[in-house]
Design an enzyme around this catalytic site. Sequence first.
Site, PDB file in Angstrom:
ATOM      1  N   HIS A 119       2.472  -4.418   1.663  1.00 46.52           N
ATOM      2  CA  HIS A 119       1.316  -3.521   1.517  1.00 46.52           C
ATOM      3  C   HIS A 119       1.431  -2.271   2.376  1.00 46.52           C
ATOM      4  CE1 HIS A 119      -1.281  -7.150  -0.028  1.00 46.52           C
ATOM      5  NE2 HIS A 119      -0.423  -6.713  -0.928  1.00 46.52           N
ATOM      6  N   CYS A 127       2.522  11.679   1.248  1.00 44.37           N
ATOM      7  CA  CYS A 127       1.871  12.695   0.427  1.00 44.37           C
ATOM      8  C   CYS A 127       1.256  12.007  -0.790  1.00 44.37           C
ATOM      9  CB  CYS A 127       2.926  13.720  -0.002  1.00 44.37           C
ATOM     10  SG  CYS A 127       2.297  14.898  -1.210  1.00 44.37           S
TER      11      CYS A 127
HETATM   12  C1  BJW Z   1      -6.339 -17.219  10.510  1.00 40.93           C
HETATM   13  C2  BJW Z   1      -6.742 -16.922  11.768  1.00 40.93           C
HETATM   14  C3  BJW Z   1      -5.869 -17.291  12.779  1.00 40.93           C
HETATM   15  C4  BJW Z   1      -8.275 -16.218  10.537  1.00 40.93           C
HETATM   16  N1  BJW Z   1      -4.749 -17.879  12.457  1.00 40.93           N
HETATM   17  N2  BJW Z   1      -5.241 -17.783  10.122  1.00 40.93           N
HETATM   18  C5  BJW Z   1      -3.703 -11.360 -10.790  1.00 40.93           C
HETATM   19  C6  BJW Z   1      -4.938 -11.953 -10.885  1.00 40.93           C
HETATM   20  C7  BJW Z   1      -6.096 -11.244 -10.512  1.00 40.93           C
HETATM   21  C8  BJW Z   1      -6.031  -9.941 -10.035  1.00 40.93           C
HETATM   22  C9  BJW Z   1      -4.790  -9.356  -9.928  1.00 40.93           C
HETATM   23  C10 BJW Z   1      -3.655 -10.064 -10.315  1.00 40.93           C
HETATM   24  N3  BJW Z   1      -2.587  -9.251 -10.116  1.00 40.93           N
HETATM   25  C11 BJW Z   1      -3.024  -8.079  -9.593  1.00 40.93           C
HETATM   26  C12 BJW Z   1      -4.360  -8.113  -9.481  1.00 40.93           C
HETATM   27  C13 BJW Z   1      -5.238  -7.009  -8.949  1.00 40.93           C
HETATM   28  C14 BJW Z   1      -5.284  -6.943  -7.440  1.00 40.93           C
HETATM   29  C15 BJW Z   1      -5.812  -8.265  -6.897  1.00 40.93           C
HETATM   30  O1  BJW Z   1      -5.081  -9.112  -6.432  1.00 40.93           O
HETATM   31  N4  BJW Z   1      -7.121  -8.447  -6.943  1.00 40.93           N
HETATM   32  C16 BJW Z   1      -7.727  -9.692  -6.441  1.00 40.93           C
HETATM   33  C17 BJW Z   1      -8.518  -9.377  -5.176  1.00 40.93           C
HETATM   34  C18 BJW Z   1      -8.572 -10.267  -7.539  1.00 40.93           C
HETATM   35  N5  BJW Z   1      -3.976  -6.597  -6.887  1.00 40.93           N
HETATM   36  C19 BJW Z   1      -3.570  -5.337  -6.789  1.00 40.93           C
HETATM   37  O2  BJW Z   1      -4.245  -4.408  -7.206  1.00 40.93           O
HETATM   38  C20 BJW Z   1      -2.192  -5.101  -6.174  1.00 40.93           C
HETATM   39  N6  BJW Z   1      -1.413  -4.256  -7.021  1.00 40.93           N
HETATM   40  C21 BJW Z   1      -0.911  -4.691  -8.182  1.00 40.93           C
HETATM   41  O3  BJW Z   1      -1.045  -5.834  -8.557  1.00 40.93           O
HETATM   42  O4  BJW Z   1      -0.195  -3.732  -8.870  1.00 40.93           O
HETATM   43  C22 BJW Z   1       0.140  -4.011 -10.221  1.00 40.93           C
HETATM   44  C23 BJW Z   1      -1.038  -3.617 -11.060  1.00 40.93           C
HETATM   45  C24 BJW Z   1      -1.472  -2.311 -11.010  1.00 40.93           C
HETATM   46  C25 BJW Z   1      -2.550  -1.927 -11.810  1.00 40.93           C
HETATM   47  C26 BJW Z   1      -3.194  -2.875 -12.598  1.00 40.93           C
HETATM   48  C27 BJW Z   1      -2.768  -4.202 -12.597  1.00 40.93           C
HETATM   49  C28 BJW Z   1      -1.665  -4.570 -11.838  1.00 40.93           C
HETATM   50  C29 BJW Z   1      -2.345  -4.332  -4.857  1.00 40.93           C
HETATM   51  C30 BJW Z   1      -3.007  -5.120  -3.797  1.00 40.93           C
HETATM   52  C31 BJW Z   1      -3.175  -4.258  -2.556  1.00 40.93           C
HETATM   53  C32 BJW Z   1      -3.975  -4.966  -1.470  1.00 40.93           C
HETATM   54  N7  BJW Z   1      -4.294  -4.033  -0.458  1.00 40.93           N
HETATM   55  C33 BJW Z   1      -5.045  -4.491   0.730  1.00 40.93           C
HETATM   56  C34 BJW Z   1      -5.421  -3.264   1.577  1.00 40.93           C
HETATM   57  C35 BJW Z   1      -4.197  -2.708   2.334  1.00 40.93           C
HETATM   58  C36 BJW Z   1      -4.550  -1.492   3.113  1.00 40.93           C
HETATM   59  C37 BJW Z   1      -5.577  -1.732   4.188  1.00 40.93           C
HETATM   60  O5  BJW Z   1      -5.315  -2.452   5.160  1.00 40.93           O
HETATM   61  O6  BJW Z   1      -6.673  -1.184   4.064  1.00 40.93           O
HETATM   62  O7  BJW Z   1      -4.226  -5.439   1.458  1.00 40.93           O
HETATM   63  S1  BJW Z   1      -6.492  -5.458   0.338  1.00 40.93           S
HETATM   64  C38 BJW Z   1      -6.328  -6.568   1.685  1.00 40.93           C
HETATM   65  O8  BJW Z   1      -6.135  -7.924   1.181  1.00 40.93           O
HETATM   66  C39 BJW Z   1      -5.026  -6.172   2.397  1.00 40.93           C
HETATM   67  C40 BJW Z   1      -4.404  -7.521   2.677  1.00 40.93           C
HETATM   68  O9  BJW Z   1      -3.016  -7.398   2.877  1.00 40.93           O
HETATM   69  C41 BJW Z   1      -4.788  -8.319   1.457  1.00 40.93           C
HETATM   70  C42 BJW Z   1      -4.743  -9.799   1.680  1.00 40.93           C
HETATM   71  O10 BJW Z   1      -5.679 -10.212   2.642  1.00 40.93           O
HETATM   72  P1  BJW Z   1      -5.300 -11.352   3.688  1.00 40.93           P
HETATM   73  O11 BJW Z   1      -4.188 -10.892   4.528  1.00 40.93           O
HETATM   74  O12 BJW Z   1      -5.118 -12.622   2.978  1.00 40.93           O
HETATM   75  O13 BJW Z   1      -6.605 -11.350   4.633  1.00 40.93           O
HETATM   76  P2  BJW Z   1      -7.990 -12.136   4.413  1.00 40.93           P
HETATM   77  O14 BJW Z   1      -8.984 -11.504   5.300  1.00 40.93           O
HETATM   78  O15 BJW Z   1      -8.331 -12.253   2.981  1.00 40.93           O
HETATM   79  O16 BJW Z   1      -7.677 -13.617   4.918  1.00 40.93           O
HETATM   80  C43 BJW Z   1      -7.390 -13.897   6.279  1.00 40.93           C
HETATM   81  C44 BJW Z   1      -7.051 -15.369   6.393  1.00 40.93           C
HETATM   82  O17 BJW Z   1      -6.673 -15.617   7.740  1.00 40.93           O
HETATM   83  C45 BJW Z   1      -8.232 -16.302   6.079  1.00 40.93           C
HETATM   84  O18 BJW Z   1      -7.792 -17.319   5.210  1.00 40.93           O
HETATM   85  C46 BJW Z   1      -8.606 -16.878   7.440  1.00 40.93           C
HETATM   86  O19 BJW Z   1      -9.088 -18.223   7.366  1.00 40.93           O
HETATM   87  C47 BJW Z   1      -7.294 -16.820   8.172  1.00 40.93           C
HETATM   88  N8  BJW Z   1      -7.371 -16.731   9.615  1.00 40.93           N
HETATM   89  N9  BJW Z   1      -8.013 -16.261  11.678  1.00 40.93           N
HETATM   90  C48 BJW Z   1      -4.453 -18.127  11.151  1.00 40.93           C
HETATM   91  N10 BJW Z   1      -6.193 -17.040  14.067  1.00 40.93           N
END
Ligand code: BJW
Length: 246
Positions: A119, A127
């Site tokens: 990501h 840009c």
């Molecule tokens: C602990 C802890 C401790 C706490 N120890 N653990 C298939 C199905 C449905 C939807 C889609 C699909 N394919 C694609 C999509 C669309 C979309 C998507 O997935 N949507 C879903 C939300 C439904 N995906 C995209 O759009 C992606 N692009 C893509 O697929 O391109 C192709 C395409 C294009 C156009 C149309 C269709 C397809 C891009 C995804 C980009 C995600 N970007 C972000 C923001 C990054 C920039 C920023 O920082 O602002 O990335 S969103 C955000 O979520 C960030 C993270 O990397 C990502 C994941 O979150 P993460 O890391 O899992 O964090 P949390 O908060 O969710 O969880 C934390 C966990 O830690 C929890 O479980 C806690 O319990 C745990 N925890 N303390 C260990 N101490």
Amino acid sequence: MTWDESVLARLRSAKRWAVLTGAGISAESGVPTFRDAQTGLWANFRAEDLATPEAFLRNPGMVWEWYAMRRDRIALVRPNAGHYALADIESRVEAFTLITQNIDDLHRKAGSRRVLELHGNILRTKCFAENTVVDRWDSVDVPPKCPRCGAMLRPDVVWFGEMLPADEMREAMEAARNCDVFLSIGTSGLVYPAAGLPFEARQRGAVLVEINPEETPLSPYAHLILNGKSGEVLPTLVECLNSGGK
Ligand code: BJW
């Protein structure tokens, strides 16, 4: 916590490791996660207002400032014991691929060498029009302007609806398909395509281990769930692997 000895034995003999990390691994360094109901970034801000190209075009100044605020905070934080434990495992096994959804650079700061950032990285700027990384600019606009083409600059992170970097995604998929063990650490497993990687690994016969204090959609499929904070669980896991006992 379930420390299943037969799974640990498979980890001890595993040659090829793939690891997927999410925001949870950096939580103990002071970086907020996204989806925690109280402290998560999305508890106070809507993803659609900040983390999409459409949001940036609607309100570029606000989005730039939000990322600048997070970048300044991230620049000050340090890796924690979980990041260091992964760098330690990497130095002891034959093949190790660390796939991260995090944009905070903390794995590299902890000494991990093979890191695939799916990501992007908040410390880089690119840009909006040309997609090229920009290191320096004179513009005082908010957001600043690209010194080459005059378009707006943006953080080099992947927003919803944007493609992930193709080379990183391809290598991540290869690592998932070819590993003996796959660790999923600190991720809610909700965001695709990253969330599909552990399933891919499991389907190809890898041992699947999840480290998380909470249950996730992946939990029912994990061979071993280490239920706790990664900064505590990972150093214990390293100890177990090194000592040959629990
Ligand atoms: C602990 C802890 C401790 C706490 N120890 N653990 C298939 C199905 C449905 C939807 C889609 C699909 N394919 C694609 C999509 C669309 C979309 C998507 O997935 N949507 C879903 C939300 C439904 N995906 C995209 O759009 C992606 N692009 C893509 O697929 O391109 C192709 C395409 C294009 C156009 C149309 C269709 C397809 C891009 C995804 C980009 C995600 N970007 C972000 C923001 C990054 C920039 C920023 O920082 O602002 O990335 S969103 C955000 O979520 C960030 C993270 O990397 C990502 C994941 O979150 P993460 O890391 O899992 O964090 P949390 O908060 O969710 O969880 C934390 C966990 O830690 C929890 O479980 C806690 O319990 C745990 N925890 N303390 C260990 N101490």
